[in-house]
Design a protein around this motif. Structure first.
Motif, PDB file in Angstrom:
ATOM      1  N   GLY A  24       3.440  11.346  13.788  1.00 50.47           N
ATOM      2  CA  GLY A  24       3.428  12.276  14.920  1.00 50.47           C
ATOM      3  C   GLY A  24       3.379  13.720  14.451  1.00 50.47           C
ATOM      4  O   GLY A  24       2.329  14.286  14.245  1.00 50.47           O
ATOM      5  N   GLY A  81       0.794   5.694  -0.037  1.00 54.98           N
ATOM      6  CA  GLY A  81       0.106   6.994  -0.045  1.00 54.98           C
ATOM      7  C   GLY A  81       0.978   7.979  -0.801  1.00 54.98           C
ATOM      8  O   GLY A  81       1.164   7.885  -2.013  1.00 54.98           O
ATOM      9  N   GLY A  82       1.585   8.907  -0.062  1.00 54.59           N
ATOM     10  CA  GLY A  82       2.418   9.937  -0.699  1.00 54.59           C
ATOM     11  C   GLY A  82       3.864   9.529  -0.892  1.00 54.59           C
ATOM     12  O   GLY A  82       4.658  10.285  -1.434  1.00 54.59           O
ATOM     13  N   ASN A  83       4.230   8.342  -0.405  1.00 53.20           N
ATOM     14  CA  ASN A  83       5.617   7.850  -0.491  1.00 53.20           C
ATOM     15  C   ASN A  83       6.606   8.835   0.144  1.00 53.20           C
ATOM     16  O   ASN A  83       7.682   9.077  -0.398  1.00 53.20           O
ATOM     17  CB  ASN A  83       5.995   7.558  -1.956  1.00 53.20           C
ATOM     18  CG  ASN A  83       7.265   6.718  -2.064  1.00 53.20           C
ATOM     19  OD1 ASN A  83       7.699   6.098  -1.093  1.00 53.20           O
ATOM     20  ND2 ASN A  83       7.878   6.718  -3.235  1.00 53.20           N
ATOM     21  N   THR A  84       6.223   9.380   1.288  1.00 53.68           N
ATOM     22  CA  THR A  84       7.133  10.273   2.020  1.00 53.68           C
ATOM     23  C   THR A  84       7.704   9.594   3.268  1.00 53.68           C
ATOM     24  O   THR A  84       8.363  10.237   4.085  1.00 53.68           O
ATOM     25  CB  THR A  84       6.424  11.571   2.470  1.00 53.68           C
ATOM     26  OG1 THR A  84       5.430  11.221   3.447  1.00 53.68           O
ATOM     27  CG2 THR A  84       5.783  12.304   1.324  1.00 53.68           C
ATOM     28  N   GLY A  85       7.426   8.307   3.425  1.00 51.07           N
ATOM     29  CA  GLY A  85       7.872   7.590   4.623  1.00 51.07           C
ATOM     30  C   GLY A  85       9.394   7.589   4.722  1.00 51.07           C
ATOM     31  O   GLY A  85      10.108   7.711   3.727  1.00 51.07           O
ATOM     32  N   SER A 135       5.881  17.337   5.726  1.00 52.86           N
ATOM     33  CA  SER A 135       5.490  16.616   4.512  1.00 52.86           C
ATOM     34  C   SER A 135       4.003  16.748   4.201  1.00 52.86           C
ATOM     35  O   SER A 135       3.499  16.067   3.306  1.00 52.86           O
ATOM     36  CB  SER A 135       5.849  15.130   4.673  1.00 52.86           C
ATOM     37  OG  SER A 135       5.252  14.620   5.853  1.00 52.86           O
ATOM     38  N   ILE A 189      -5.985   0.504   4.523  1.00 50.97           N
ATOM     39  CA  ILE A 189      -6.912   1.496   5.076  1.00 50.97           C
ATOM     40  C   ILE A 189      -7.464   2.299   3.901  1.00 50.97           C
ATOM     41  O   ILE A 189      -6.698   2.851   3.103  1.00 50.97           O
ATOM     42  CB  ILE A 189      -6.182   2.422   6.073  1.00 50.97           C
ATOM     43  CG1 ILE A 189      -5.697   1.610   7.277  1.00 50.97           C
ATOM     44  CG2 ILE A 189      -7.099   3.576   6.516  1.00 50.97           C
ATOM     45  CD1 ILE A 189      -4.696   2.350   8.166  1.00 50.97           C
ATOM     46  N   PRO A 207       0.852  -1.206   0.000  1.00 50.37           N
ATOM     47  CA  PRO A 207       0.000   0.000   0.000  1.00 50.37           C
ATOM     48  C   PRO A 207       0.884   1.251   0.000  1.00 50.37           C
ATOM     49  O   PRO A 207       1.912   1.285   0.673  1.00 50.37           O
ATOM     50  CB  PRO A 207      -0.784  -0.101   1.313  1.00 50.37           C
ATOM     51  CG  PRO A 207      -0.644  -1.516   1.761  1.00 50.37           C
ATOM     52  CD  PRO A 207       0.679  -1.981   1.247  1.00 50.37           C
ATOM     53  N   THR A 255      -0.321  11.444   2.921  1.00 45.36           N
ATOM     54  CA  THR A 255      -1.771  11.195   2.880  1.00 45.36           C
ATOM     55  C   THR A 255      -2.299  10.725   4.238  1.00 45.36           C
ATOM     56  O   THR A 255      -1.537  10.241   5.081  1.00 45.36           O
ATOM     57  CB  THR A 255      -2.088  10.087   1.859  1.00 45.36           C
ATOM     58  OG1 THR A 255      -1.443   8.875   2.304  1.00 45.36           O
ATOM     59  CG2 THR A 255      -1.601  10.443   0.461  1.00 45.36           C
TER      60      THR A 255
HETATM   61  P1  FAD Z   1       3.765   6.385   2.567  1.00 42.39           P
HETATM   62  O1  FAD Z   1       5.161   6.810   2.659  1.00 42.39           O
HETATM   63  O2  FAD Z   1       3.217   6.174   1.209  1.00 42.39           O
HETATM   64  O3  FAD Z   1       3.573   5.035   3.410  1.00 42.39           O
HETATM   65  C1  FAD Z   1       4.071   4.908   4.701  1.00 42.39           C
HETATM   66  C2  FAD Z   1       3.679   3.530   5.267  1.00 42.39           C
HETATM   67  O4  FAD Z   1       2.269   3.461   5.423  1.00 42.39           O
HETATM   68  C3  FAD Z   1       4.054   2.365   4.352  1.00 42.39           C
HETATM   69  O5  FAD Z   1       4.385   1.261   5.136  1.00 42.39           O
HETATM   70  C4  FAD Z   1       2.787   2.083   3.582  1.00 42.39           C
HETATM   71  O6  FAD Z   1       2.683   0.764   3.120  1.00 42.39           O
HETATM   72  C5  FAD Z   1       1.724   2.418   4.620  1.00 42.39           C
HETATM   73  N1  FAD Z   1       0.496   2.924   4.036  1.00 42.39           N
HETATM   74  C6  FAD Z   1       0.340   4.013   3.230  1.00 42.39           C
HETATM   75  N2  FAD Z   1      -0.951   4.167   2.913  1.00 42.39           N
HETATM   76  C7  FAD Z   1      -1.626   3.154   3.504  1.00 42.39           C
HETATM   77  C8  FAD Z   1      -2.987   2.752   3.530  1.00 42.39           C
HETATM   78  N3  FAD Z   1      -3.912   3.433   2.887  1.00 42.39           N
HETATM   79  N4  FAD Z   1      -3.316   1.659   4.223  1.00 42.39           N
HETATM   80  C9  FAD Z   1      -2.369   0.944   4.898  1.00 42.39           C
HETATM   81  N5  FAD Z   1      -1.079   1.266   4.912  1.00 42.39           N
HETATM   82  C10 FAD Z   1      -0.707   2.363   4.228  1.00 42.39           C
HETATM   83  N6  FAD Z   1       6.561  11.720  10.003  1.00 42.39           N
HETATM   84  C11 FAD Z   1       6.173  11.998  11.258  1.00 42.39           C
HETATM   85  O7  FAD Z   1       5.621  11.130  11.927  1.00 42.39           O
HETATM   86  N7  FAD Z   1       6.369  13.244  11.805  1.00 42.39           N
HETATM   87  C12 FAD Z   1       6.961  14.244  11.117  1.00 42.39           C
HETATM   88  O8  FAD Z   1       7.151  15.332  11.633  1.00 42.39           O
HETATM   89  C13 FAD Z   1       7.367  13.978   9.781  1.00 42.39           C
HETATM   90  N8  FAD Z   1       7.940  14.942   9.048  1.00 42.39           N
HETATM   91  C14 FAD Z   1       8.345  14.657   7.775  1.00 42.39           C
HETATM   92  C15 FAD Z   1       8.958  15.656   7.030  1.00 42.39           C
HETATM   93  C16 FAD Z   1       9.397  15.404   5.743  1.00 42.39           C
HETATM   94  C17 FAD Z   1      10.046  16.494   4.943  1.00 42.39           C
HETATM   95  C18 FAD Z   1       9.215  14.102   5.183  1.00 42.39           C
HETATM   96  C19 FAD Z   1       9.643  13.800   3.779  1.00 42.39           C
HETATM   97  C20 FAD Z   1       8.608  13.104   5.917  1.00 42.39           C
HETATM   98  C21 FAD Z   1       8.176  13.361   7.218  1.00 42.39           C
HETATM   99  N9  FAD Z   1       7.562  12.375   7.994  1.00 42.39           N
HETATM  100  C22 FAD Z   1       7.150  12.660   9.258  1.00 42.39           C
HETATM  101  C23 FAD Z   1       7.403  11.002   7.465  1.00 42.39           C
HETATM  102  C24 FAD Z   1       6.135  10.792   6.603  1.00 42.39           C
HETATM  103  O9  FAD Z   1       5.737  11.968   5.957  1.00 42.39           O
HETATM  104  C25 FAD Z   1       4.991  10.267   7.437  1.00 42.39           C
HETATM  105  O10 FAD Z   1       5.323   8.986   7.914  1.00 42.39           O
HETATM  106  C26 FAD Z   1       3.668  10.165   6.691  1.00 42.39           C
HETATM  107  O11 FAD Z   1       2.666   9.798   7.591  1.00 42.39           O
HETATM  108  C27 FAD Z   1       3.694   9.150   5.551  1.00 42.39           C
HETATM  109  O12 FAD Z   1       2.552   9.358   4.740  1.00 42.39           O
HETATM  110  P2  FAD Z   1       2.548   8.893   3.218  1.00 42.39           P
HETATM  111  O13 FAD Z   1       1.182   9.106   2.666  1.00 42.39           O
HETATM  112  O14 FAD Z   1       3.651   9.513   2.459  1.00 42.39           O
HETATM  113  O15 FAD Z   1       2.810   7.337   3.393  1.00 42.39           O
END
Ligand code: FAD
Ligand code: MLT
Ligand code: ZN
Length: 485
Positions: free
Chosen positions: A154, A73-77, A139, A210, A71, A144
């Protein structure tokens, strides 16, 4: 995977979501390369369903073909959790088209939203209706709601509003077998057995997908006042945090600390930003007060806190933003640190939490040990001090080949830091999760009982290990029971 089975699956996926939503060719790096550029995978396909029913059918089709799903979302993990492995046999299930805000229930103080909605879009929609959805992080323009829930993210407001788990009242999930669980009740009280939502939150896509969530809203504060202070030490930052709790009580909504080297990277890579105090002091803090009376009231409270702090010596100098634009500029400094660090080159991240009171000792001891064992390593230290969450990061020595430094030193350096984290009773992942980067570390630092329970939950919900395998837990797939698979 044999080619005819692969073609059969692709055909089935195209029939479900439409041919143009199954990507197999061209530049797929947006889905295959993680944000930190630590690993590049290769997907069998990137599939972009439009709704929950399509997600369920995609999961069923993949399960029938014995193909695993990542899965995304925004691939910012931060921990390599949302990109496929290099095998070319995993389907990336992108939620990016599922971004509808289904309902904002003002009386219930809830919003129900689809998993692919960007965090910033959600914040803005709630603000337009007069409500605060308080999750906030740098991010937010790319991450997402589904990713926030998947990682239990967090960010900068946790000390007042809690992390994503605490903001979530219900979920809609497609299970590993392709069933839809609708748990979008929006209830604040519901003691009818196990609370399933908590299994999926923070499970990083390893238990199910989710597809939507019901989240808590808060009244929008009348004013948010931001200050930026320079401090002589981390001890002083902890002292200031104590004073801030006393003076501002629940009005304290942000308390972020930044080390001087972290700030120097912002100055270096974003010279257009004005970073106050020219790096004279060891640490700076961004502080935010949310006031439910009025701006003048908030400003007076914050100024009286800073006066007390200046008198006690824990603050050397401070500025209070006079306008919204100034406040944003101060926050922008803090939010630019991860980007500045990325510009500086590949790096080692430690997203740790430790009791706030013990953080100065932890940093003193661990800094000294790192300098002893890895001379010249540069400490990029910043984070959510209000939650005891430090990004205790390390950059290769000045002028060194960062790739070689990571190849040779990352393992021993991690071992040193995490041994210290254990000694201080901390956690090796405060908010970013485990992904594949920290999977081995989890196995070393979690108790056998906890690992056994986690394994049992994973096997109960996803017995064939189709959901984001290799993330969080190391688990060999069980022999498939699916005929012909
Ligand atoms: P993704 O990177 O796409 O996925 C993250 C994980 O969630 C993966 O394991 C994926 O398989 C899973 N996932 C995604 N969507 C679903 C779904 N629909 N159902 C089930 N599983 C799913 N994180 C913090 O906690 N605090 C911060 O302050 C913070 N600051 C950041 C700042 C920057 C500049 C960057 C680049 C990242 C930051 N992050 C931070 C990390 C990241 O942005 C978070 O973890 C964010 O919640 C990930 O969201 P995403 O949509 O990019 O998820
Ligand atoms: C942050 O607080 O800025 C993030 O969690 C990102 C990071 O650690 O780089
Ligand atoms: Zn963080």
């Amino acid at each position: 995977m044999n080619p005819s089975k692969k073609q059969g699956l692709l055909q089935a996926l195209r029939a479900i979501v439409g041919a143009d939503q199954v990507l197999t060719e061209g530049d797929l790096s947006a889905w295959e390369l993680d944000w930190r550029k630590r690993e590049r995978g290769q997907a069998l396909a990137v599939v972009r369903p439009a709704n929950t029913e399509e997600v369920a059918l995609v999961v069923q089709a993949c399960a029938s073909a014995d193909v695993s799903i990542v899965p995304q979302g925004g691939n910012t993990g931060m921990v390599v959790g949302s990109t496929p492995d290099a095998s070319g046999t995993q389907v990336v299930l992108s939620l990016s088209r599922m971004k509808r805000i289904r309902q904002l229930d003002a009386a219930n103080l809830t919003v129900t939203v689809e998993a692919g909605c960007l965090l910033q879009t959600l914040q803005e929609a709630c603000a337009a209706a007069g409500f605060l959805y308080p999750l906030s992080m740098a991010s937010e323009g790319s991450c997402t709601v589904g990713g926030n829930l998947g990682t239990n993210a967090g960010g900068t407001q946790v000390l007042r509003y809690g992390n994503t788990r605490e903001l979530c009242l219900g979920l809609e999930v497609v299970t590993a077998t392709g069933e839809v669980w609708n748990g979008l009740s929006g209830l604040r009280k519901d003691n009818t057995g196990y609370d399933l939502r908590h299994l999926f939150i923070g499970s990083e896509g390893t238990l199910g997908v989710i597809t939507a969530a019901t989240l808590k809203l808060f009244p929008m504060p009348k004013a948010m006042v931001t200050a930026y202070a320079s401090l002589p030490s981390l001890d002083a930052a902890v002292q200031l945090l104590g004073l801030a709790h006393q003076h501002l009580s629940s009005g304290l909504t942000g308390f972020e600390v930044m080390g001087s080297f972290a700030l120097s990277l912002v100055r270096k890579h974003f010279p257009q930003q004005h970073v106050p105090f020219a790096g004279d002091d060891a640490f700076c803090v961004v502080l935010e007060l949310s006031d439910h009376d009025c701006e003048a009231h908030g400003r007076a409270l914050l100024e009286s806190l800073l006066e007390a702090a200046l008198q006690s010596g824990c603050v050397v100098d401070a500025v209070v933003a006079q306008t919204q634009a100034q406040a944003q500029a101060l926050w922008h400094i803090r939010e630019s640190i991860p980007l500045a660090q990325a510009q500086e080159g590949l790096n080692i991240k430690h997203d740790i939490s430790i009791a706030v009171s013990r953080i100065p000792d932890f940093v003193r001891e661990t800094d000294a040990a790192i300098q002893g064992a890895f001379p010249g390593a540069r400490m990029v230290n910043y984070g959510h001090l209000g939650d005891g969450n430090l990004h205790y990061n390390v950059q290769a020595p000045e002028g060194a080949d960062a790739e070689a430094f990571l190849r040779e030193q990352e393992k021993p350096l991690n071992a040193l830091v995490y041994a210290q984290v254990d000694r201080f009773n901390g956690s090796i992942s405060a908010e970013h999760g485990i992904g594949s980067l920290k999977r081995e570390k989890l196995a070393e630092h979690k108790s056998p009982v906890a690992l056994g329970l986690m394994r049992a939950i994973k096997l109960a919900l996803d017995p064939h290990n189709h959901m984001n395998p290799g993330r969080v837990l190391a688990l060999e797939p069980l022999p498939s029971k699916i005929p012909g698979a």
